[in-house]
Scaffold this motif. Structure first.
Motif, mmCIF file in Angstrom:
data_model
loop_
_atom_site.group_PDB
_atom_site.id
_atom_site.type_symbol
_atom_site.label_atom_id
_atom_site.label_comp_id
_atom_site.label_asym_id
_atom_site.label_seq_id
_atom_site.Cartn_x
_atom_site.Cartn_y
_atom_site.Cartn_z
ATOM 1 N N ASP A 93 0.829 -1.205 0.000
ATOM 2 C CA ASP A 93 0.000 0.000 0.000
ATOM 3 C C ASP A 93 0.863 1.254 0.000
ATOM 4 O OD1 ASP A 93 -2.312 -1.491 0.069
ATOM 5 O OD2 ASP A 93 -2.609 -1.281 2.230
ATOM 6 N N HIS A 94 0.314 2.311 -0.586
ATOM 7 C CA HIS A 94 0.965 3.621 -0.550
ATOM 8 C C HIS A 94 0.114 4.531 0.328
ATOM 9 C CE1 HIS A 94 1.841 7.660 -2.695
ATOM 10 N NE2 HIS A 94 2.719 7.467 -1.716
ATOM 11 N N SER A 96 -0.269 8.153 2.586
ATOM 12 C CA SER A 96 0.294 9.503 2.702
ATOM 13 C C SER A 96 -0.645 10.402 3.492
ATOM 14 C CB SER A 96 0.559 10.104 1.315
ATOM 15 O OG SER A 96 -0.662 10.261 0.606
ATOM 16 N N ASP A 111 -3.297 4.464 -1.307
ATOM 17 C CA ASP A 111 -3.351 4.242 -2.756
ATOM 18 C C ASP A 111 -4.169 5.320 -3.450
ATOM 19 O OD1 ASP A 111 -1.787 1.979 -2.445
ATOM 20 O OD2 ASP A 111 -3.503 0.624 -2.309
ATOM 21 N N ASP A 133 4.801 10.102 3.422
ATOM 22 C CA ASP A 133 4.468 9.498 2.137
ATOM 23 C C ASP A 133 5.243 8.182 2.080
ATOM 24 O OD1 ASP A 133 3.209 10.373 -0.711
ATOM 25 O OD2 ASP A 133 4.987 9.116 -0.994
ATOM 26 N N THR A 135 5.464 3.967 1.038
ATOM 27 C CA THR A 135 5.037 2.729 0.394
ATOM 28 C C THR A 135 5.417 1.591 1.334
ATOM 29 O OG1 THR A 135 5.313 3.603 -1.842
ATOM 30 C CG2 THR A 135 5.288 1.200 -1.593
#
Length: 223
Positions: A93-94, A96, A111, A133, A135
């Protein structure tokens, strides 16, 4: 004789079934569930100081986004007790922070999609003004407390794999549905009652046997 045999068979059946049910449910309960007491308000308002929680003993590979987990991270927190936080993102998953930073529309994104987090205290998605931020590496988890203004979570350790925690550190998942633990408790109680009933029938069989055995005559008997 027939009555005694019936009582004996009933005693064995009920006693054996009761013991199996009692021991099995207790062993399964101890192996699968445990309890803990909340010691900080980092997960408020969802969980408050002094509240007793029940958690399921699962590994990190079994948890999903949104789950509240207990995990161990002594190298970060300098103690060997479990820490309770919510899984925000999993491997791949990303994540932020944040869209609408500092406004009522402040949201964490995973995401690229803003998260709806009705559980956070006062609706504050960040509150610490620590943009990130990240990943999430495979086999790791990004975790936050629900009280974002007062939670020392993944945001404070971004230098270490983006603040993520290895999934192997997870000790359990907090549950709010107590159906299974209650059923296990009922099964244990039923097992105990059946075991006691089996004991009662066993005593009855012994009493019947004592009554039907003819007493020895008080004088010698020649064959």
């Amino acid at each position: 004789m027939r009555k005694r045999r019936g009582l004996t068979i009933t005693a064995w059946l009920l006693g054996t079934l009761g013991l199996v049910l009692l021991v099995g449910s207790v062993v399964f309960s101890v192996a699968s569930y445990s309890t803990a007491t909340v010691s900080s308000d980092s997960m408020a308002p969802t969980y408050t100081i002094g509240q007793r929680i029940v958690y399921e003993r699962v590994g990190g590979d079994d948890v999903r986004r949104g789950d509240v987990v207990l995990y161990m991270a002594p190298e970060r927190y300098q103690f060997n007790e479990s820490v309770m936080q919510r899984v925000i993102a999993v491997g791949g998953d990303h994540v932020s922070c944040c869209t609408g930073l500092g406004t009522p529309r402040e949201r964490i994104t995973v995401d690229g999609r803003p998260l709806d987090e009705p559980y956070v205290k006062d609706g504050v998605a960040d509150g610490m003004h620590r943009p990130y931020d990240v990943t999430v590496p495979d086999g790791r988890l990004f975790l936050l407390g629900d009280h974002r203004v007062n939670a020392r979570d993944s945001r404070f350790f971004t230098w270490d794999h983006g603040g993520t925690v290895p999934a192997t550190a997870v000790r359990g998942r907090v549950i709010d549905d107590y159906t299974v633990p209650v059923l296990l408790g009922v099964a244990a109680l039923l097992g105990l009652l059946l075991a006691l009933a089996g004991l009662g029938f066993g005593i009855a069989a012994w009493a019947v046997r004592r009554r039907v055995t003819p007493p020895l005559p008080p004088w010698p008997v020649q064959a």
